[in-house]
Design an enzyme around this catalytic site. Sequence first.
Site, PDB file in Angstrom:
ATOM      1  N   HIS A 230      -5.210   0.299   8.388  1.00 15.32           N
ATOM      2  CA  HIS A 230      -4.193   1.302   8.059  1.00 15.32           C
ATOM      3  C   HIS A 230      -2.889   0.594   7.706  1.00 15.32           C
ATOM      4  O   HIS A 230      -2.318  -0.099   8.542  1.00 15.32           O
ATOM      5  CB  HIS A 230      -3.944   2.236   9.255  1.00 15.32           C
ATOM      6  CG  HIS A 230      -5.172   2.976   9.708  1.00 15.32           C
ATOM      7  ND1 HIS A 230      -5.300   3.491  10.973  1.00 15.32           N
ATOM      8  CD2 HIS A 230      -6.316   3.297   9.053  1.00 15.32           C
ATOM      9  CE1 HIS A 230      -6.478   4.095  11.078  1.00 15.32           C
ATOM     10  NE2 HIS A 230      -7.114   3.984   9.933  1.00 15.32           N
TER      11      HIS A 230
HETATM   12  C1  LIG Z   1     -12.523   0.303   6.201  1.00 20.45           C
HETATM   13  C2  LIG Z   1     -11.474   1.360   6.183  1.00 20.45           C
HETATM   14  C3  LIG Z   1     -11.636   2.477   6.980  1.00 20.45           C
HETATM   15  C4  LIG Z   1     -10.640   3.461   6.996  1.00 20.45           C
HETATM   16  N1  LIG Z   1     -10.850   4.597   7.727  1.00 20.45           N
HETATM   17  C5  LIG Z   1      -9.964   5.619   7.621  1.00 20.45           C
HETATM   18  C6  LIG Z   1     -10.222   6.870   8.225  1.00 20.45           C
HETATM   19  O1  LIG Z   1     -11.284   7.092   8.819  1.00 20.45           O
HETATM   20  N2  LIG Z   1      -9.277   7.842   8.103  1.00 20.45           N
HETATM   21  C7  LIG Z   1      -8.104   7.648   7.415  1.00 20.45           C
HETATM   22  O2  LIG Z   1      -7.279   8.548   7.386  1.00 20.45           O
HETATM   23  N3  LIG Z   1      -7.855   6.465   6.826  1.00 20.45           N
HETATM   24  C8  LIG Z   1      -8.750   5.465   6.877  1.00 20.45           C
HETATM   25  N4  LIG Z   1      -8.514   4.301   6.214  1.00 20.45           N
HETATM   26  C9  LIG Z   1      -7.249   4.141   5.485  1.00 20.45           C
HETATM   27  C10 LIG Z   1      -7.213   4.921   4.172  1.00 20.45           C
HETATM   28  O3  LIG Z   1      -8.393   4.752   3.438  1.00 20.45           O
HETATM   29  C11 LIG Z   1      -6.016   4.411   3.366  1.00 20.45           C
HETATM   30  O4  LIG Z   1      -4.866   4.633   4.152  1.00 20.45           O
HETATM   31  C12 LIG Z   1      -5.864   5.136   2.049  1.00 20.45           C
HETATM   32  O5  LIG Z   1      -6.969   4.931   1.223  1.00 20.45           O
HETATM   33  C13 LIG Z   1      -4.610   4.620   1.335  1.00 20.45           C
HETATM   34  O6  LIG Z   1      -4.405   5.428   0.225  1.00 20.45           O
HETATM   35  P1  LIG Z   1      -3.479   4.938  -0.961  1.00 20.45           P
HETATM   36  O7  LIG Z   1      -3.448   6.006  -1.969  1.00 20.45           O
HETATM   37  O8  LIG Z   1      -2.207   4.459  -0.393  1.00 20.45           O
HETATM   38  O9  LIG Z   1      -4.186   3.646  -1.549  1.00 20.45           O
HETATM   39  P2  LIG Z   1      -5.705   3.377  -1.924  1.00 20.45           P
HETATM   40  O10 LIG Z   1      -6.580   4.494  -1.518  1.00 20.45           O
HETATM   41  O11 LIG Z   1      -6.001   2.019  -1.410  1.00 20.45           O
HETATM   42  O12 LIG Z   1      -5.676   3.337  -3.522  1.00 20.45           O
HETATM   43  C14 LIG Z   1      -4.982   2.388  -4.259  1.00 20.45           C
HETATM   44  C15 LIG Z   1      -5.744   2.204  -5.580  1.00 20.45           C
HETATM   45  O13 LIG Z   1      -4.887   1.526  -6.492  1.00 20.45           O
HETATM   46  C16 LIG Z   1      -5.667   0.649  -7.269  1.00 20.45           C
HETATM   47  N5  LIG Z   1      -4.760  -0.370  -7.811  1.00 20.45           N
HETATM   48  C17 LIG Z   1      -4.055  -1.307  -7.138  1.00 20.45           C
HETATM   49  N6  LIG Z   1      -3.286  -2.021  -7.976  1.00 20.45           N
HETATM   50  C18 LIG Z   1      -3.511  -1.526  -9.218  1.00 20.45           C
HETATM   51  C19 LIG Z   1      -3.011  -1.840 -10.510  1.00 20.45           C
HETATM   52  N7  LIG Z   1      -2.101  -2.815 -10.691  1.00 20.45           N
HETATM   53  N8  LIG Z   1      -3.470  -1.146 -11.592  1.00 20.45           N
HETATM   54  C20 LIG Z   1      -4.393  -0.156 -11.432  1.00 20.45           C
HETATM   55  N9  LIG Z   1      -4.891   0.185 -10.223  1.00 20.45           N
HETATM   56  C21 LIG Z   1      -4.452  -0.475  -9.135  1.00 20.45           C
HETATM   57  C22 LIG Z   1      -6.707   0.113  -6.297  1.00 20.45           C
HETATM   58  O14 LIG Z   1      -7.843  -0.362  -6.990  1.00 20.45           O
HETATM   59  C23 LIG Z   1      -6.994   1.347  -5.435  1.00 20.45           C
HETATM   60  O15 LIG Z   1      -8.112   2.072  -5.924  1.00 20.45           O
HETATM   61  C24 LIG Z   1      -9.477   3.303   6.198  1.00 20.45           C
HETATM   62  C25 LIG Z   1      -9.320   2.174   5.396  1.00 20.45           C
HETATM   63  C26 LIG Z   1     -10.315   1.211   5.370  1.00 20.45           C
HETATM   64  C27 LIG Z   1     -10.131   0.018   4.484  1.00 20.45           C
END
Ligand SMILES: Cc1cc2nc3c(=O)[nH]c(=O)nc-3n(C[C@H](O)[C@H](O)[C@H](O)COP(=O)(O)OP(=O)(O)OC[C@H]3O[C@@H](n4cnc5c(N)ncnc54)[C@H](O)[C@@H]3O)c2cc1C
Length: 614
Positions: free
Chosen positions: A548
Amino acid sequence: MAPRQFRRKLNKMPKNLYKLIELLLSEIMPPSNQSPTSAYDKCYYFVKTEFSLMPLFYRIPIYILIQLFFFYCFIVSGCSSFNSLTQAKQKKLVTRWEKLWHPGYILFRLIRNLVYLCYFSQSATEIKKARSEDSFQASYCLTMPSMLSCDVLVIGAGVGGTTLAHELISAGIDTLLIDEGPFIKDIYQRPAFQNFSDVWRCGGLTAAFGKPPIAYAEGSCVGGGSEINSGIFQSAPAELLNELAKKYSIEEFNSVTLQAYYEKAEAMVNAQYLEPKLDSLTLEQAAHQLNWKGTYLKVAQKNKVKQSMCETLLPAALDKGLRLIAQCKAKKLILKNGQVTEVRAIATDHTGQKHTFRIKAKSVFVCSGAIYTPYLLLKSGIKKNIGRSLQMHPTLKTLCHFKNPVSQEASSVPSYAITEFMPEIRIGGSVMSPTFIAMSIAEDWKNRHELLNKMNYCGVYYAMIKPESMGKIRYIPGCKDPLVTYKLSGTDWAQLFKGLDYLQQTMFAAGATQVIPSVENHKGWYEKTSLDTIKTLKQNTFNLMSIHLFASCPMGEDKAQCAVNSFGKLHDYQNLYINDASIIPEALGTNPQGTIMALALRNAEHFIKTRSSE
Ligand SMILES: Cc1cc2nc3c(=O)[nH]c(=O)nc-3n(C[C@H](O)[C@H](O)[C@H](O)COP(=O)(O)OP(=O)(O)OC[C@H]3O[C@@H](n4cnc5c(N)ncnc54)[C@H](O)[C@@H]3O)c2cc1C
């Protein structure tokens, strides 16, 4: 040596490595296995791929360590190469090297981890439903124009980006969504090791430097973290939201306002209580015995299929006309007079060929996650309050052996958590598939290998803290990944020690016969221990991790400490926004996906309203 040549050399693995992997596999492979060559090959190529995905900051030291190991073998064995030695001699050398010095031990911990991960990987066969081929038109760019245009560009198709794009397209706004990762249709049918290489950021081998380093994980594919996470859906505690609203001067951020968005988000991913399984019941029973509060958490799951972004919002948004380009990375934002004038991007087509092009958009939302959003901004020259306040949930796991079986499902995660000490400390369970239990065993082969034959009786449970300390994300010119650092404060260490104390108490109350903390060279406890004993453990021997990440570009009207305003717009920029985990101003102590989605819904609504009134 030119950098490219050096990189090529880093990717080239010596023949010795094959032999080394053969040796490590022979430690775990049953003698009855008649045709192991395919297993050796599979593991060898997996390790090789993973090494090539690793950020350069770790790849270089690992490469040097491997070379040093083989050189050591060469000298000690009287000028014979490792692969020409007998297995008994090879084994002796590995054992001696592991004892010799700490980095040697770390090297083998890493390689064993990868080998076990690959060997024990199974497809999640119980999940029958594959995503239908035609539910998607993942638009790989077949012929890429040199310039694309749209009203709104969303960079990153993860939790924040996809939720936002869904709302924008539903409001009839011309939206283009790009993600640097691939779109993988059969993600839940594939063995875990394949997903590690294709879907996890840098093959899952990312860590924040510090003493000790903290391994962290992110998704890097269409759907982002939602494709690899456990789907546990939680709202942040009301008191914390109200406190953060005050501390950072955030408008419309109190618990009452956010409630409606949480509810909408929950419905979007079909979050619901699941029938408790053995791994959850074990934890619940311990909570009752200790008279500690605990609760079942909702999980985004329907008919046994995890409700990731690719299962829920993305198909709906594509149906409404959203344009999506997978394997398309935003390289840099071009800025002029406080505006983004264009975005430079690079896309990989279906043949693997790369195309660079420009995207012109009236508004740009960066939703690349808590590490890569600040990285892209720093790379583009935006620095104010960017990447200086990263927070995560440092987590310590224990591998426990129980009298009775606890883990039976191919990919089960306990949905029960002990909440007695929240928000500071939460006790819960990790993924308990054979793959992940094997990885825990690989962490310390010497002390844990006997558990390999009792995997059904093993469970991995954790203590997770809400820290006060902050990390940093730095852009280093020439490196394709950021340098992340994180140093825990004395208060955080006190919480971690307490967390481990509560965790071991919980595990023994749950019927564990042995509790092994994720601490280097720890033989495990066979009975309850005391907080004083726990405090004697050396901090730099803890193997910490976090899944997280938060707060690297905090939101709020207080310009002195915040990067974006209350609705994600960068202070001092007219058409640039952030909408992902990085704007949550502090670690929440709860699972973040629900809050990221709730904020994305709220910010999208605000954007649509203000845009139409302009
Ligand atoms: C193993 C694991 C288990 C988890 N379990 C839970 C859970 O049970 N419950 C929960 O609430 N949270 C959980 N989380 C956390 C949750 O998944 C993350 O907090 C959430 O996905 C973050 O969302 P976000 O939109 O910030 O980024 P992300 O979902 O990480 O998305 C960011 C995206 O941006 C893309 N990206 C990055 N840089 C670029 C670029 N320059 N150009 C184009 N694309 C780009 C990446 O490829 C990615 O797809 C877990 C995380 C992991 C890794």
